[in-house]
Design an enzyme around this catalytic site. Structure first.
Site, mmCIF file in Angstrom:
data_model
loop_
_atom_site.group_PDB
_atom_site.id
_atom_site.type_symbol
_atom_site.label_atom_id
_atom_site.label_comp_id
_atom_site.label_asym_id
_atom_site.label_seq_id
_atom_site.Cartn_x
_atom_site.Cartn_y
_atom_site.Cartn_z
ATOM 1 N N SER A 1 58.999 0.384 13.227
ATOM 2 C CA SER A 1 60.256 -0.253 12.885
ATOM 3 C C SER A 1 60.049 -1.282 11.771
ATOM 4 C CB SER A 1 60.888 -0.871 14.143
ATOM 5 O OG SER A 1 62.259 -1.142 13.959
ATOM 6 N N ASP B 1 63.896 5.432 16.053
ATOM 7 C CA ASP B 1 62.951 4.305 16.028
ATOM 8 C C ASP B 1 61.632 4.612 16.730
ATOM 9 O OD1 ASP B 1 61.782 1.633 16.370
ATOM 10 O OD2 ASP B 1 63.758 0.907 15.803
#
Length: 306
Positions: free
Chosen positions: A67, A179
């Protein structure tokens, strides 16, 4: 007999020389890897960690990011200096990377990250990076963790940052990706797989709301994931030699305007962890035993808001 003695002494001398050369090879400095976890704006703390490592002359050989950790890792590995990273961190806002949209897949798209990375990164492919980098993402359909090491950097970073429920998934080569925090909250295992002898893990732990009450849907989603990841932390901690946990409690997911404080939090936590990291450089990589350190939690020194 004298000739035989000379031969024996020559063989012994050769043996000592070979042992000396072999010993030198066995005492090489360990390959230190840094695993940068996710956390939206809180990820600015990663810059403080990298800053201290550079100031103290700790060589970083491999980086893996999830991320925002992938975003900062890509910028650092592409050649941005700490000063350049700090300048970028103080100037960005949520709208630098994302824009709101109407979609059944999410409330926002991070397509603005394409132009941001294009003008920020000093190189655009993994092969050109000055430090090897692994970028994690999660296959939406299978749940499998995906680690990118080659090709273009931009779309893998976008996928790694595609927080489910907020950002739209990213399609790369026919796979819908979200993610990396769902599969590699802190990417310590990818670092081991990439050849790291010692792993420094940076975990951005903290509540998503200051008073316990969620402000909106994104606080609900964020805190829910944080709870699950905390329960699963043993999955990545086992591959970490030292865990650094900057004190990022009280910072909102979009607190980009507080970049200075977050960087300071990363610096403070890393300085507390330095004794454990310095030991790695004192002991040969092949013969030493990794020393597990208790997680370090440090509070950032007060700084005025930007």
């Amino acid at each position: 007999m004298k000739s035989l003695g000379k031969i024996i002494r020559s063989v012994q001398a050769l043996g000592r020389e070979l042992s000396r050369k072999g010993g030198a090879a066995e005492t090489r400095a360990p390959a230190i890897g840094v695993a940068l976890g996710g956390g939206f704006a809180r990820g600015m703390a990663h810059i403080g960690v990298l800053k201290v490592l550079e100031e103290e002359g700790i060589p970083v050989r491999i980086v893996a990011g999830t991320s925002v950790g992938a975003l900062i890792g890509a910028a650092y590995c592409s050649g941005l200096s700490i000063e350049e990273l700090e300048k970028v961190a103080r100037s960005v806002r949520f709208t630098t990377f994302a824009r709101w949209t109407v979609s059944r897949y999410g409330f926002a798209t991070n397509d603005r990250m394409v132009s941001f990375l294009a003008r920020t990164l000093k190189v655009k492919t993994f092969e050109e990076l000055r430090i090897p980098l692994g970028v994690t993402a999660t296959d939406f359909n299978s749940g499998e963790g995906v680690v990118f090491h080659s090709g273009s950097i931009i779309d893998p970073v976008r996928a790694s940052c595609a927080y489910p429920g907020m950002f739209l998934p990213v399609n790369i080569r026919g796979r819908w990706l979200v993610d990396g925090m769902l599969s590699h909250p802190v990417p310590t295992r990818p670092l081991r797989d990439m050849g790291a002898d010692r792993v420094l893990a940076v975990h951005l732990k903290g509540q998503w709301s200051k008073d316990g009450a969620p402000r909106h849907l994104f606080d609900v989603i964020g805190q829910s994931f944080a709870i699950v990841q905390d329960r699963m932390s043993h999955l990545w901690r086992g591959d970490a030699d030292v865990v650094v946990e900057p004190d990022v409690a009280g910072f909102a997911y979009d607190d980009f305007k507080r970049a200075g404080e977050l960087i300071c939090a990363g610096e403070a936590a890393m300085r507390q962890a330095l004794p454990g990291v310095r030991k790695w450089l004192e002991t040969p990589a092949e013969t030493s035993v990794a020393v597990k350190a208790r997680p370090v939690v440090a509070r950032p020194a007060p700084m005025p808001a930007d």
